[in-house]
Design an enzyme around this catalytic site. Structure first.
Site: not given
Ligand code: G6P
Ligand code: MG
Length: 217
Positions: A8-10, A16, A44, A113-115, A144, A168-169
């Site tokens: 996972d990233l964040d 972040t 998260k 990652s979901a980001s 997730k 994962e966190d």
């Molecule tokens: C990660 C973080 C979340 C965040 C999501 C989407 O999973 O833990 O806090 O909302 O990514 O990130 P983004 O950068 O696309 O808004």
């Molecule tokens: Mg995370």
């Protein structure tokens, strides 16, 4: 022996989570909704859309579709203002040590990652070349704890799910790894991440011997 290691990233590679918190807090307060650290914990691993939906429901707010889109854009602009200032110093302790060891030993290494900002962040902290595959918020349709993000990662690494290990966190992320039939390693608080197969406070607690055991498993 080759395994797939999916990160996972964040909150795992970079801290972040604190920037997501600041940006969501500012946004929530701007529409007169309270936002606490405990609530942030529940965001998260949760996508941008789902996060805003939760904040609105906590504050008992209903807004138009247009306002929703505008708030999402505002949150991301604010978040990106923090990301723009990021550098290598914000990589969490001992992450490069583990990534280097895995790469030097020809293990599969992917991001899950979901980001939607994942690539940008990896570039900012100069880690992008450590990943054979990057699966992020632009590649998935199910959030997730659905295992989709990690299953796509496993496929990209040409590994069976049961031969993959996820770091994962978030609670949702640990559940996603478990749902994918992968080994889940929680990074953070043992009581919060009790569903994980293993939990470590951070990567400084993870030894090369432990990684070697996972590879041999
Ligand atoms: C990660 C973080 C979340 C965040 C999501 C989407 O999973 O833990 O806090 O909302 O990514 O990130 P983004 O950068 O696309 O808004
Ligand atoms: Mg995370």
């Amino acid at each position: 022996n080759t395994k797939g290691f999916i990160f996972d990233l964040d909150g795992v590679i970079v801290d972040t989570a604190k920037y997501h918190f600041l940006a969501w807090k500012k946004l929530a307060n701007s529409i007169d909704v309270d936002f606490t650290e405990t609530q942030n914990e529940q965001l998260k691993g949760v996508s941008r859309v789902k996060s805003l939906e939760k904040i609105l429901s906590w504050g008992n707010k209903t807004i138009s579709e247009d306002e929703f889109m505008a708030l999402m854009a505002k949150k991301n602009d604010d978040y990106l203002s923090y990301i723009d200032k990021m550098g290598e110093s914000e990589i969490l302790p001992d992450v490069p040590k583990i990534l280097n060891h895995l790469n030097e030993n020809n293990q599969g290494v992917a991001l899950g990652s979901a980001s939607k900002n994942a690539r940008k962040i990896l570039q900012k902290v100069n880690l992008i070349s450590n990943f054979q595959a990057i699966v992020d918020g632009n590649d998935v349709s199910k959030a997730k704890p659905d295992p989709e993000v990690f299953l796509i990662g496993a496929k990209a690494l040409h590994q069976k799910p049961e031969n993959c290990i996820v770091f994962e966190d978030s609670v949702a992320g640990v559940q996603a790894a478990n749902n994918a039939n992968m080994i889940s390693i929680g990074i953070g608080d043992k009581t919060v991440l009790s569903e994980a197969d293993y939990v470590f406070k951070d990567f400084t607690e993870i030894s090369i011997e432990f990684i070697e055991e996972l590879i041999k498993k």
